[in-house]
Motif scaffolding. Structure first.
Motif, PDB file in Angstrom:
ATOM      1  N   ALA A  89       2.070   3.973  -7.517  1.00  0.00           N
ATOM      2  CA  ALA A  89       0.870   3.116  -7.470  1.00  0.00           C
ATOM      3  C   ALA A  89       0.437   2.701  -8.870  1.00  0.00           C
ATOM      4  O   ALA A  89       0.516   3.506  -9.809  1.00  0.00           O
ATOM      5  CB  ALA A  89      -0.277   3.869  -6.787  1.00  0.00           C
ATOM      6  N   ASN A  90       0.009   1.441  -8.992  1.00  0.00           N
ATOM      7  CA  ASN A  90      -0.614   1.040 -10.266  1.00  0.00           C
ATOM      8  C   ASN A  90      -2.092   0.668 -10.089  1.00  0.00           C
ATOM      9  O   ASN A  90      -2.785   0.395 -11.057  1.00  0.00           O
ATOM     10  CB  ASN A  90       0.180  -0.058 -10.998  1.00  0.00           C
ATOM     11  CG  ASN A  90       0.542  -1.230 -10.093  1.00  0.00           C
ATOM     12  OD1 ASN A  90      -0.004  -1.356  -9.007  1.00  0.00           O
ATOM     13  ND2 ASN A  90       1.457  -2.065 -10.554  1.00  0.00           N
TER      14      ASN A  90
ATOM     15  N   ILE B 147       0.896  -1.161   0.000  1.00  0.00           N
ATOM     16  CA  ILE B 147       0.000   0.000   0.000  1.00  0.00           C
ATOM     17  C   ILE B 147       0.931   1.206   0.000  1.00  0.00           C
ATOM     18  O   ILE B 147       1.559   1.524   1.020  1.00  0.00           O
ATOM     19  CB  ILE B 147      -0.906   0.035   1.254  1.00  0.00           C
ATOM     20  CG1 ILE B 147      -1.554  -1.318   1.524  1.00  0.00           C
ATOM     21  CG2 ILE B 147      -1.934   1.173   1.139  1.00  0.00           C
ATOM     22  CD1 ILE B 147      -2.781  -1.655   0.770  1.00  0.00           C
ATOM     23  N   VAL B 148       1.032   1.871  -1.147  1.00  0.00           N
ATOM     24  CA  VAL B 148       2.098   2.869  -1.300  1.00  0.00           C
ATOM     25  C   VAL B 148       1.645   4.292  -0.979  1.00  0.00           C
ATOM     26  O   VAL B 148       2.462   5.219  -1.010  1.00  0.00           O
ATOM     27  CB  VAL B 148       2.711   2.794  -2.720  1.00  0.00           C
ATOM     28  CG1 VAL B 148       3.419   1.473  -2.931  1.00  0.00           C
ATOM     29  CG2 VAL B 148       1.637   3.011  -3.794  1.00  0.00           C
ATOM     30  N   GLY B 149       0.364   4.476  -0.670  1.00  0.00           N
ATOM     31  CA  GLY B 149      -0.075   5.820  -0.301  1.00  0.00           C
ATOM     32  C   GLY B 149      -1.514   5.845   0.153  1.00  0.00           C
ATOM     33  O   GLY B 149      -2.300   4.942  -0.168  1.00  0.00           O
TER      34      GLY B 149
ATOM     35  N   ASP C 288      -0.170  14.362  -8.387  1.00  0.00           N
ATOM     36  CA  ASP C 288       1.299  14.232  -8.384  1.00  0.00           C
ATOM     37  C   ASP C 288       1.737  13.211  -7.335  1.00  0.00           C
ATOM     38  O   ASP C 288       2.637  12.420  -7.576  1.00  0.00           O
ATOM     39  CB  ASP C 288       1.960  15.582  -8.067  1.00  0.00           C
ATOM     40  CG  ASP C 288       1.816  16.563  -9.225  1.00  0.00           C
ATOM     41  OD1 ASP C 288       1.451  16.119 -10.337  1.00  0.00           O
ATOM     42  OD2 ASP C 288       2.030  17.777  -9.010  1.00  0.00           O
ATOM     43  N   ARG C 289       1.051  13.235  -6.189  1.00  0.00           N
ATOM     44  CA  ARG C 289       1.431  12.326  -5.101  1.00  0.00           C
ATOM     45  C   ARG C 289       1.131  10.873  -5.474  1.00  0.00           C
ATOM     46  O   ARG C 289       1.924   9.979  -5.182  1.00  0.00           O
ATOM     47  CB  ARG C 289       0.684  12.724  -3.819  1.00  0.00           C
ATOM     48  CG  ARG C 289       1.387  12.270  -2.554  1.00  0.00           C
ATOM     49  CD  ARG C 289       1.152  13.234  -1.417  1.00  0.00           C
ATOM     50  NE  ARG C 289      -0.247  13.280  -1.023  1.00  0.00           N
ATOM     51  CZ  ARG C 289      -0.850  12.330  -0.312  1.00  0.00           C
ATOM     52  NH1 ARG C 289      -0.197  11.231   0.046  1.00  0.00           N
ATOM     53  NH2 ARG C 289      -2.104  12.467   0.032  1.00  0.00           N
ATOM     54  N   VAL C 290      -0.010  10.656  -6.142  1.00  0.00           N
ATOM     55  CA  VAL C 290      -0.342   9.278  -6.561  1.00  0.00           C
ATOM     56  C   VAL C 290       0.718   8.799  -7.554  1.00  0.00           C
ATOM     57  O   VAL C 290       1.244   7.689  -7.430  1.00  0.00           O
ATOM     58  CB  VAL C 290      -1.763   9.197  -7.179  1.00  0.00           C
ATOM     59  CG1 VAL C 290      -2.044   7.793  -7.703  1.00  0.00           C
ATOM     60  CG2 VAL C 290      -2.829   9.610  -6.164  1.00  0.00           C
ATOM     61  N   ASN C 291       1.077   9.663  -8.508  1.00  0.00           N
ATOM     62  CA  ASN C 291       2.087   9.259  -9.489  1.00  0.00           C
ATOM     63  C   ASN C 291       3.445   9.021  -8.847  1.00  0.00           C
ATOM     64  O   ASN C 291       4.126   8.040  -9.146  1.00  0.00           O
ATOM     65  CB  ASN C 291       2.192  10.307 -10.601  1.00  0.00           C
ATOM     66  CG  ASN C 291       1.074  10.130 -11.630  1.00  0.00           C
ATOM     67  OD1 ASN C 291       0.556   9.020 -11.809  1.00  0.00           O
ATOM     68  ND2 ASN C 291       0.687  11.208 -12.283  1.00  0.00           N
ATOM     69  N   ALA C 292       3.824   9.906  -7.928  1.00  0.00           N
ATOM     70  CA  ALA C 292       5.136   9.757  -7.273  1.00  0.00           C
ATOM     71  C   ALA C 292       5.188   8.496  -6.411  1.00  0.00           C
ATOM     72  O   ALA C 292       6.262   7.931  -6.197  1.00  0.00           O
ATOM     73  CB  ALA C 292       5.429  10.986  -6.413  1.00  0.00           C
TER      74      ALA C 292
END
Ligand code: UDP
Length: 250
Positions: A156-157, A131-133, A149-153
């Motif tokens: 997450a896929n 769980i990356v964010g 931007d935070r989701v991309n950084a």
């Protein structure tokens, strides 16, 4: 390609739970973002009035039969809907599958603190899950760019969005092209249940198609929203009568 069944003009995929999980796994290997919706009677009724929601649902890659009502409606019309695929259960199965693969989940939505608790519960239940964010669901338009931007950084896929119907479906449809994800799923109250802030109906009630009653008793503030359910039943019955009379059967 699995069969789609129209329930009051919302095209719902006639899939079993294990087929749904396999389809999601297939989507994970494709380079585009896929939108998944979990349809219940309330969503179908909303789509009758809300043109934007109806359009988003037409664009969805997969719509699973989340509620007992939509399964009933398909069967009432003599069509084969194999089983209910509850969004909560689908997410649990997919987290479990993802723990063995390189699936990286971002949990978006719920009241402050809920997504973090859901993350902790997932990490406990599905060792190895990434769980990356997390982000609560009460952000404003001003924070949206920063959130994307935070989701991309985060890398997450898979984006699980619990912002309530229809906000989650519309938000995902509008923003998923900005995100480097393979899957975007609208998951409603899933984080609340994972976090333990809302209890799910016992299995016997789920099996007796009484989950709605459990929700009504536990969360009476939902009563007004749940009026959609009898309206849905009446509309499905009326539609069938209308179709029959058009065919000259009545
Ligand atoms: N929610 C949110 N932002 C909003 C509105 C709702 O994050 O602006 C969350 C809410 O806290 C809850 C979830 O969305 O966790 C929707 O829950 P609900 O019980 O309505 O689920 P549904 O019936 O749509 O599955």
């Amino acid at each position: 390609m699995q069969k789609k069944i129209s329930v009051l003009d919302v095209m719902i995929d006639a899939v079993t739970m294990s087929e749904a999980v396999s389809i999601l796994e297939q989507y994970m290997s494709e380079p585009k973002a896929h939108l998944i919706a979990t349809a219940n009677a309330e969503m179908v009724m909303m789509a009758q009035q809300d043109k934007e929601l109806a359009e988003v649902l037409r664009a969805a890659d997969l719509i699973v039969p989340d509620g007992a009502g939509v399964v009933w409606a398909a069967r009432y019309n003599g069509l084969h809907m194999p089983e209910r695929v509850a969004g909560y259960d689908l997410v649990q199965q997919f987290l479990a599958a993802g723990a063995k693969k390189d699936y990286r989940f971002f949990l978006l939505g719920g009241a402050p603190g809920v997504a973090e608790k859901a993350k902790a519960a997932a990490e406990f239940r599905y060792p190895g899950v990434q769980i990356v964010g997390t982000q609560n669901g009460f952000f404003t338009k001003d924070n949206e760019k920063e959130l994307l931007d935070r989701v991309n950084a985060s890398g997450a896929n898979v984006l699980l969005a619990a912002l309530g119907i229809p906000r989650q479906e519309k938000w995902l449809y509008k923003n998923m092209r900005e995100l480097n994800i393979s899957l975007a799923i609208g998951v409603g109250g899933t984080f609340d249940v994972m976090a333990g802030t809302v209890k799910r109906a016992p299995l016997w009630m789920q099996q007796a198609n009484l989950e709605w009653l459990f929700r009504l008793v536990r969360q009476p503030q939902r009563a007004l929203r749940m009026l959609a359910l009898p309206h849905f039943v009446i509309k499905v019955m009326a539609q069938k009568t209308l179709d029959k009379s058009k065919l000259g059967i009545l």
